[in-house]
Scaffold this motif. Structure first.
Motif: not given
Lengths: 391, 318, 686
Positions: B164, B189-192, B194-199, B201-202, B206
């Motif tokens: 990632l 690429y998460a691309g940003s 914010a998206a990487q952090v969210k991914e 955390q998600k 789990k």
């Protein structure tokens, strides 16, 4: 009015030939025509073919469809010639596609004619440069349109003043003159409204006031009332007749409505496929159609409302000389019927104190029945000159 | 037709005239923007650490030194452009991620100057969540990555393991490292950020495994503990040629840069910003207040200033 | 005398003129009908060739036709030249830097003005102006708009974003003004000259489809960061609607009014000022409205290059993974949009209802009252402006209370628990997360692989034949040329990847959009329910919903597709509903009178008659989805979108701009295909 010129002209147009060398009247004498058109053409289509068409002898007599198939062009106006005289109401009438709207636009070159000549008070319009032409449009000829052509964002008053604004007249003066015009066409108190808030008839009154405001020599009407409903149309026609009576302004009036043409026109030019089929007074056209097309056209016209007793009378016999009701020669047959019915005997037609003829039940009924054409022709054989109703 | 041509010509002429008038009235323009003397403009990059530095500096500049601070959000390379033209005065935290710009402005044009270190040390690397590293301790060595690829497979990476990546603005040689070490992995690429952090955390919620490009200091580390995967040791010059990189990322001392003019004539503000120097722990503390505790940025900065007068008093200009 | 009206009472001059051209057109449509069958056959052939080619042949774009390195070198050189010569080249010193300084100065001036007015002044001023332009007086509408304004500005204060909002507003004011002026000038050219129109149309298309991210970088290099580059990029994006609608208004002006003006002897300038422009004013106002909306959507984008404002807040909140905090500035942007939309719409309606409609004849009192109201509003304006600029702030400059934190935390928590429960909390059927991974494995991956494996010449042929079938060889030519550019840029594979995402995204949007559109057209209740949602979806900055989208489906292409679908959905729903609603009521009545059921009516009357609208919805869907390709790059969409973001963030003009051009090419191709399909079908039913 020069009767001979007119006779030549109507003959020429009816026959639709030989008018190439018609005389051009350039001197600005009192009874010279206001507008004089000779051999005017307007052809739509590819440029090369368009320019050639007016000089092509072969296309004469072809119908629009044949012409289009042959040359790819549409001749909206074909070899039209006529004069419009001062203070007359000249009506051009014809069906859809007969070229009458194109013709009236050619008069101020809103549509550029393809060939021919066009004089306005002896001045050649076709050779005018832009500025002169603009002067012509600003001061000498203004137009009333079928779809009104009002500016929706302006008040009635400002719409009426629009022509003056374009001329560069100052605000106070143009508003004052516009207010006069608004009153003249009967829109008092509506000056601050917008066109969208008026009825169709009122809108066309605004259009009329706008055209009048610039005080033009000639008013051009392009089917001004055909978008209105019949009752209002009649009102507006009365309005035009009243204005003409009051001001005596020269008018060219385009219409497809025969009754309108007959009501308003001093003379009528009847067009078909871009050509003038017949030109004459309403009475002439109704009483004496040039061909079957015109005859068909005027079949349903109540003839007694158009034809005068001059055309219906017969020679007076000696015994009748001093008897009966006196009628003027241009009394309509309808009125004569009433007079004859009332008195129960034939009536005399008197001109300048001299009895020139007599109308009786039989003559009048033959007019109503449409049998008078033969009678008139028969009379022509008597060697009497054809007379034209005075206007 | 002719009429419209006239109008067209007229419009064009009017436009040309207006342009000419505008130009002649102004003459030569000043290429550099100069803000008002008592305002300091500080750019903020898209990560929280950068925001924390600026927030603390802003507190002190405004409350203690009487300046007005204007903060502006922008990307790292754009900051160099801003420093170059003087639209921004000082950038507080640079990860040396845009060497091209640095070379151009600092070395060639000399419009931007190095203003010393921030005191924080940054490190980029490959990370897995600590809960996964505990289960599979062998993941800490890169050599074992091929064996563990099945844990990292996703639909995006197909039959390879997913590596990632974050924002395109981050400096990364991961694609080259994967190629040069011949690893069965693919960068996604998460691309940003914010998206990487969210991914992250998600997946952490789990307890799923993942392998990511990551760095310290990062505020999320205190929420999702991470363990680094050791890449081959750095040797001198091992990352000189981008296409041949096959070693770990360096430890970078984060650096401040300033507009040259500001550095020379910026008075007390410039002096203060040059002296601004704090530790990784201090910064992380402020960032934690801002992110995990969801405290307002300015409040968090004010709290730190209140608690640590001994530290910031050392930065005050003489 | 009876009024004898002849048959065919209306004379159609236009027809008279147009008849000359008529035979040619009938010939063309005849030819089209003949072509339909061979085109279908050709389509089949190409499809077969494609499959064979994909399996057997090497489908890569030929290296000889790949000019990417040349293009990239050129762009890199340009980028270097710009940075080196910024301070010295006369092009900059005497031209570009002036633009830059003017825009900086303009925005600064407006901001200082707003700042000096203070919150009280700005709120009062905005309320007064809104009330005045929406008709003044005590009418319900103008009062409602005044109230809306008051609330909007109140919200800025209460949520603690006053200063950011003012900064955004200052940029907006200048950007909208400049866009409007430039838009009108371009619109004049396109509206008055046929050649101008032909030249400008593709220019407008490019301006709107080119992702802003792709030209932000060159603009930063040329105009410098901050307001200048933000202003220019906003103008590039926001001016086309103004220009298009101005041109439309000029072309659609009542010909009778223009002829009347000409017949009165007006010269071209007089005609332009007194007739053409005033007649186009409704369209121009609509254009202004559109321009404002477009400009607002650039606000967040502008923050990437340091223009400040509400966008900054959105960014900072997102980098802290705090959606609630991002929603606050986001909803302020939505509020500004709604406020400006309602005000311009009311001002537009105001143009129609003349003063005379409300005051008849003797209502002099009412006139005086309204005039007084107008003067009062302007008086308030002048007084505030004067006091504000002369004596500094009126009261406090910033809003006294701040509820930001108390609102944002529960918001964040709510959104987080909501996304979490849908993403994997649904029993049996899984959740969005699981669906997304199946979607990627079973639909996206095979599709992308197939498209990338297809030989390039096959794809070109396919596009050409599709356009041919739709009935326009011109569209085919544009499509083929656009695809060729993709190859020449060396971006063939990435473009195919993006194209596969775009196609899937458009399909999803259309299916969902048309279904919702049908529901909304059939029930007023549904319409009323979804209208505000659509408003918000259209104006909410896309960045705000990126994070929830990732929370739902995880990083990757499904996230990009979902984000694009969310963005494109409102337009598709609106156009579908509109199309179904405006179906000829006579046809509907006829169908009802024959006893058809609601479903039959829909299928047999409404949908066929609304086909032009549906094609338009498809076309708009494509354009909007393409606009989101770059945003998709921020959540793992990869391909062209990622390249554009990379180019901007790494200052790599070569990568960023060529990917931007590639997106424009895809856009042109898809737009022409869908457009010609729409018009072609319409021609066929005629």
């Amino acid at each position: 009015m020069s009767e001979t010129a007119e006779a030549t002209e109507s003959a020429a147009n009816a026959a639709n030939d030989e008018s190439n060398d018609a005389p051009r009247t350039n001197e600005a004498s009192a009874d010279s025509p206001v507008i004089s058109i000779r051999n005017l053409w307007k052809v739509f289509g590819p440029k090369s073919a368009r320019m050639r068409l007016p000089h092509d002898e072969q296309v004469k007599g072809l119908s629009q469809t044949e012409l289009r198939e042959k040359t790819g062009c549409t001749a909206a106006v074909r070899d039209v010639s006529f004069d419009v005289h001062k203070s007359e109401v000249f009506v051009v009438m014809g069906l859809s596609g007969s070229g009458k709207s194109t013709l009236v636009r050619c008069l101020t070159r809103l549509i550029e004619p393809t060939a021919g000549s066009l004089d306005f008070n002896g001045q050649d319009v076709l050779s005018m440069d832009k500025d002169t032409l603009r002067e012509l449009r600003r001061h000498r000829a203004s137009m009333v349109f079928q779809n009104f052509g009002l500016l929706p964002h302006r008040t009635v008053l400002d719409n009426v003043a629009y022509g003056l604004e374009i001329q560069g007249v100052g605000k106070a003066e143009r508003r004052e003159r516009a207010a006069e015009m608004v009153t003249k066409v009967g829109l008092d108190g509506l000056g601050e409204r917008r066109p969208g808030q008026l009825s169709g008839g009122q809108q066309q009154r605004v259009g009329l006031a706008r055209a009048l405001a610039v005080d033009p020599e000639v008013l051009l009407f392009d089917e001004p009332f055909s978008a209105l409903d019949p009752l209002i149309r009649r009102d507006m026609q009365e309005e035009v007749i009243r204005l003409h009576r009051e001001e005596g302004r020269t008018m060219v009036f385009i219409t497809h409505d025969l009754s309108e043409a007959l009501r308003l026109g001093d003379r009528i030019a009847l067009m078909r496929d871009g050509e003038v089929v017949q030109l004459g007074t309403p009475e002439e056209i109704v009483a004496n159609p040039a061909d079957d097309y015109v005859r068909d056209f005027v079949r349903d016209v109540p003839r007694e409302q158009v034809i005068s007793v001059r055309r219906a009378m017969r020679k007076a016999e000696k015994t009748e000389a001093g008897k009966g009701t006196e009628l003027a020669p241009d009394t309509l047959v309808a009125d004569a019927i009433e007079a004859v019915a009332r008195s129960g005997e034939s009536a005399r037609v008197v001109e300048n104190g001299r009895t020139i003829g007599v109308v009786d039940d039989a003559r009048l009924l033959s007019v109503v029945a449409g049998l008078d054409e033969d009678a008139v022709e028969g009379r022509g054989e008597d060697g009497e000159p054809k007379e034209v109703a005075a206007v | 037709m002719k009429r419209t041509r006239i109008i067209r010509g007229g419009v064009a002429a009017a436009a040309a005239l207006a342009l000419a008038a505008g130009l002649s009235s102004c003459g030569k323009a000043d290429p550099y923007y100069s803000g008002s003397p008592n305002t300091v403009t500080l750019p903020i990059a898209a990560w929280a650490g950068s925001e924390a530095n600026v927030a603390v500096a802003k507190q002190i500049l405004e409350k203690k030194l009487g300046y007005r601070v204007k903060t502006l959000q922008m990307d790292e390379p754009v900051m160099f452009d801003a420093l170059n033209t003087g639209r921004a005065d000082a950038m507080m935290e640079d990860w040396r991620g845009v060497p091209k710009k640095e070379k151009k402005y600092v070395e060639e044009l000399k419009t931007v100057v190095n203003a010393g270190e921030l005191g924080v040390t940054g490190h980029i690397g490959w990370y897995v969540p600590t809960y996964f590293a505990k289960e599979h301790p062998e993941v800490k060595d890169w050599k074992n990555l091929p064996k563990l690829k099945k844990y990292f497979q996703t639909p995006e990476s197909g039959d390879k393991g997913q590596m990632l990546e974050g924002s395109p603005s981050f400096s990364t040689y991961d694609a080259q490292i994967i190629k040069n070490l011949d690893l069965p992995y693919k960068t996604v690429y998460a691309g940003s950020e914010a998206a990487q952090v969210k991914e992250i955390q998600k997946r952490a919620a789990k307890k799923e495994p993942f392998l990511t490009y990551w760095w310290t200091p990062q505020w999320l580390n205190s929420k999702v503990p991470m363990t680094e995967v050791k890449l081959p040791k750095r040797t001198p010059g091992c990352d000189k040629v981008p296409s041949k990189v096959d070693c770990a990322y360096p430890y970078t001392a984060l650096t401040k840069f300033m507009n040259r003019d500001f550095a020379e004539n910026g008075g007390k503000a410039a002096e203060f910003l040059k002296k601004f120097h704090w530790s990784t722990e201090e910064q992380t503390k402020v960032v934690k207040w801002m992110t995990i505790d969801k405290m307002d940025t300015d409040e968090a900065a004010a709290k730190w200033v209140e608690q640590n007068p001994d530290k910031w008093k050392k930065w005050m200009p003489n | 005398m009876s009024t004898t009206t002849l048959p065919q009472p209306s004379e159609d001059k236009e027809k008279e003129k147009a008849t000359a051209a008529a035979p040619a057109t009938t010939e063309v449509s005849g030819a089209r009908a003949l072509l339909a069958r061979p085109a279908l056959a050709a389509f089949g052939l190409v499809l077969v060739a494609l499959i064979v080619g994909a399996l057997a042949l090497d489908g890569n774009w030929p290296g000889a036709l790949n000019w990417s390195s040349g293009i990239k070198d050129g762009l890199d050189w340009l980028s270097n030249w710009l940075t080196d010569n910024r301070a010295t080249s006369p092009l900059f010193l005497y031209f570009l830097l002036h633009i830059s300084n003017w825009s900086e100065g303009g925005v600064d001036y407006v901001f200082t003005f707003l700042n000096n007015l203070g919150w009280l002044g700005v709120t009062a001023l905005a309320t007064a102006v809104s009330w005045y332009v929406s008709g003044a007086g005590l009418k319900v509408r103008s009062l409602r708009i005044a109230l809306l304004t008051l609330c909007t500005f109140g919200v800025f204060g209460v949520l603690g974003v006053w200063e950011y909002a003012m900064s955004t507003l200052a940029l907006m004011v200048v950007a909208v003004a400049v866009s409007a002026v430039i838009g009108v000038l371009l619109g004049l050219i396109a509206g008055l000259s046929e050649t101008g129109n032909r030249i400008l149309r593709p220019v407008f298309d490019t301006m709107q489809v080119m992702p802003a991210f792709a030209y932000l970088l060159p603009l930063v290099l040329i105009f410098g960061i901050g307001s200048p580059a933000a202003l220019v990029s906003t103008v590039i994006y926001a001016a086309p609607p103004m220009a298009r609608l101005t041109a439309l208004g000029l072309r659609g002006a009542d010909p009778a009014a223009l002829e009347a003006s000409r017949s009165l002897g007006s010269d071209p300038w007089q005609r332009l000022w007194t007739a053409r422009l005033p007649l186009a004013r409704k369209e121009m106002l609509l254009g202004l409205n559109q321009t404002i909306m477009m400009a607002l959507s650039m606000v967040v984008m502008a923050s990437v290059i340091g223009a400040g404002g509400l966008g900054d807040k959105v960014y900072q909140a997102l980098s802290k993974d705090n959606v609630g905090l991002a929603l606050i500035p986001g909803s302020c942007i939505v509020l500004i949009a709604i406020w400006l939309d309602r005000v311009t719409a009311a001002a537009g309606d105001q143009l129609d209802t003349s003063p005379g409609s409300t005051r008849t004849g003797g209502d002099a009192g009412a006139i005086a009252l309204e005039k007084l109201g107008g003067w009062l509003a302007w008086g308030v304006f002048v007084v505030f402006a004067a006091v504000g600029t002369l004596f500094g702030p009126i009261g406090e400059r910033s809003w006294p209370i701040d509820w930001t934190v108390s609102i944002s935390s529960p918001l964040t928590k709510g959104i987080e628990s909501f996304t979490k429960s849908i993403s994997d909390g649904i029993p049996v059927i899984g959740g969005t997360d699981v669906w997304a991974s199946h979607f990627t494995s079973w639909i996206l991956n095979p599709m992308r692989d197939a498209m990338q494996a297809s030989p390039w010449w096959g794809v070109l042929l396919l596009v050409a034949v599709l356009a041919w079938m739709a009935g326009s060889w011109r569209a085919g030519l544009t499509g083929v040329l656009s695809l060729a550019v993709l190859g020449a840029l060396g971006l063939w594979d990435k473009s195919m990847d993006t194209l596969s995402q775009v196609i899937v995204s458009v399909l999803c949007t259309l299916v969902v959009g048309v279904v919702i559109g049908i529901l909304a057209a059939r029930s007023r209740w549904v319409m009323r329910l979804i209208r505000p949602i659509l408003d918000i979806m259209q104006t909410m900055p896309q960045f705000v919903y990126l994070v929830p989208v990732v929370a739902l489906v995880g990083v990757g292409r499904p996230a990009a597709i979902l984000a694009a679908a969310v963005y494109a959905l409102p337009a598709v729903i609106r156009i579908t509903t509109q199309g179904l609603r405006t179906v000829d009521p006579a046809a509907m009545e006829a169908s009802r009178s024959l006893g058809s059921t609601g479903w039959q009516q829909l299928r047999q009357v409404q949908l066929p008659l609304a086909r032009p609208s549906l094609m338009l919805a498809c076309n708009q869907g494509v354009v909007l989805v393409l606009a989101m390709v770059v945003i998709g790059g921020l959540v793992g969409g990869g391909a062209l979108g990622y390249d554009v973001v990379y180019g901007l963030q790494k200052s790599d003009l070569g990568v960023g701009l060529s990917a931007g051009i590639a997106i424009v090419c895809l856009g042109l191709m898809l737009d022409r295909l869908t457009q010609s399909a729409g018009t072609g079908k319409r021609g066929g039913t005629k």
